[in-house]
Design an enzyme around this catalytic site. Structure first.
Site, PDB file in Angstrom:
ATOM      1  N   GLU A 118     -13.832 -26.121  35.696  1.00 28.77           N
ATOM      2  CA  GLU A 118     -13.620 -27.145  34.557  1.00 28.77           C
ATOM      3  C   GLU A 118     -14.161 -26.429  33.358  1.00 28.77           C
ATOM      4  O   GLU A 118     -15.548 -26.216  33.320  1.00 28.77           O
ATOM      5  CB  GLU A 118     -14.282 -28.611  34.758  1.00 28.77           C
ATOM      6  CG  GLU A 118     -13.732 -29.153  35.915  1.00 28.77           C
ATOM      7  CD  GLU A 118     -14.171 -30.394  36.257  1.00 28.77           C
ATOM      8  OE1 GLU A 118     -15.180 -30.990  35.542  1.00 28.77           O
ATOM      9  OE2 GLU A 118     -13.466 -31.154  37.156  1.00 28.77           O
ATOM     10  N   HIS A 155     -11.321 -34.792  33.245  1.00 23.92           N
ATOM     11  CA  HIS A 155     -12.598 -35.168  34.237  1.00 23.92           C
ATOM     12  C   HIS A 155     -13.066 -36.414  33.044  1.00 23.92           C
ATOM     13  O   HIS A 155     -14.358 -36.292  32.670  1.00 23.92           O
ATOM     14  CB  HIS A 155     -13.754 -34.402  34.227  1.00 23.92           C
ATOM     15  CG  HIS A 155     -14.712 -34.672  35.293  1.00 23.92           C
ATOM     16  ND1 HIS A 155     -15.236 -33.846  36.065  1.00 23.92           N
ATOM     17  CD2 HIS A 155     -15.061 -35.970  35.804  1.00 23.92           C
ATOM     18  CE1 HIS A 155     -15.892 -34.443  37.234  1.00 23.92           C
ATOM     19  NE2 HIS A 155     -15.989 -35.743  36.767  1.00 23.92           N
TER      20      HIS A 155
HETATM   21  C1  DGY Z   1     -19.800 -39.290  38.341  1.00 21.18           C
HETATM   22  O1  DGY Z   1     -20.161 -40.244  38.370  1.00 21.18           O
HETATM   23  O2  DGY Z   1     -20.493 -38.360  39.111  1.00 21.18           O
HETATM   24  C2  DGY Z   1     -18.606 -38.675  37.228  1.00 21.18           C
HETATM   25  O3  DGY Z   1     -18.149 -37.517  37.612  1.00 21.18           O
HETATM   26  C3  DGY Z   1     -19.158 -38.864  36.076  1.00 21.18           C
HETATM   27  O4  DGY Z   1     -20.312 -37.934  35.715  1.00 21.18           O
END
Ligand code: DGY
Length: 331
Positions: free
Chosen positions: A270, A289
């Protein structure tokens, strides 16, 4: 420094920390001697982290790569408070060896991630993004989609997010099939969903939505074999972790028409890079994301991670500690 302030330095890296909730930044800046915010507007690599962690006591962490080299460089560190649920980017064994508490924020973003998952399903059903792109270009793409009502939706993972997705899908009139090695059958019964062996789920589901955590057992679970068992013409949604999917196998399955489309909020790397072949596929809906990025979830993750970080800095046990064995070693 005020009397009740902790003589500590804390690094804060999540890009949405305190956005829309200024009280959060005020609270942390009052609670500790020094706060350092990330100079980057994205998750940090381990090389970028090393100079930043040298003299910190606490760390409120975004999706940064916190490997052994980072933990070794952080000689004073007592707590890594993840702002989110997943701790897959943190080397837990290295933290545990050093007695560093790793905490997370269970439940804080479940509703946000569930809403995003449903939004992606609806966008796939109705090709909302393609319609938007075409209309902007002056085209008039009167796309004709499919409805969500009456569809079979298979959820892989039935933790906090999976359950929130399931309860919303019931409102859309979907039949929800679930697969999870740690399935709580009572909760499944209460929510009216059907525990289903994975092969059966893949064969029946019109949508497969991933809600599993990343671990050695789930890494690349969506591979060529998995995809070939999915119903022809079905869709895949991923708001969990990019590493759950073998992206090349997904590309092949979409190109040959076996999988009708996919919505991906996360990627193995990413950002995925402009030349990533999956970016060229019109049938794939891509987001960066952001499933947990709502004001409400950011506020909940912020306050929970701050509370966990301060508890450990005050030598208290945080209930959100993932590596609880560090407390046994200390007592
Ligand atoms: C998580 O809850 O791990 C999400 O990816 C956000 O950080």
């Amino acid at each position: 420094m005020t009397n009740d302030q902790l003589d500590c330095k804390v690094l804060v890296t999540p890009t949405s920390f305190g956005r829309g909730d200024p009280a959060l930044k005020n609270a942390i800046e009052k609670a500790v001697r020094e706060v350092v915010y990330s100079p980057f507007d994205r998750p940090l690599t381990s090389a970028e982290l090393i100079p930043l962690v040298k003299d910190i006591d606490g760390y409120i962490a975004g999706l940064d790569r916190i490997d052994e080299s980072v933990i070794e460089a952080a000689s004073k560190l007592k707590v890594i408070a993840r702002y989110g649920v997943g701790v897959d980017k943190v080397s837990i064994p290295a933290a545990t060896r050093r007695g560093i508490a790793v905490t997370n924020t269970p439940g804080a973003n479940s509703a946000a991630v569930a809403e995003m998952s449903i939004g992606l399903m609806l966008s796939l059903c109705r090709e909302i993004c393609r319609a938007d792109r075409g209309t902007r270009k002056g085209e008039w793409p009167r796309v004709s989609g499919i409805g969500l009502r009456g569809k079979n939706v298979g959820l892989i993972g039935f933790g906090s997010v999976g359950r929130e997705v399931a309860s919303r899908l019931k409102g859309f009139g979907c039949r929800v099939l679930v697969s999870d090695p740690q399935l709580d059958t009572k909760v499944a019964e209460q929510l009216g969903v059907y525990p289903t062996p994975i092969e059966e789920l893949l064969a029946e589901a019109d949508f497969v939505s991933l809600h599993a955590s990343l671990n050695p057992g789930t890494d690349s679970m969506v591979n060529a074999g998995f995809l070939s068992k999915m119903k022809r013409g079905s869709f895949l949604v991923n708001t969990a972790r990019g590493e759950l999917i073998d992206e090349q196998a997904l590309q092949v399955a979409i190109e040959d028409g076996h999988i009708r489309g996919a919505a991906l909020d996360c990627f193995r790397k990413e950002p995925p890079g402009k030349d990533h072949p999956i970016l060229r596929l019109d049938q794939v809906l891509l987001t960066p994301h952001i499933a947990s990025h709502t004001d409400e979830a950011a506020s909940a993750m912020g306050w929970m991670s701050l509370q966990a970080c301060l508890s450990v800095l005050r030598d208290e046990k945080s209930p959100y500690t993932v590596n609880r064995d560090i407390y046994e070693k200390k007592s």
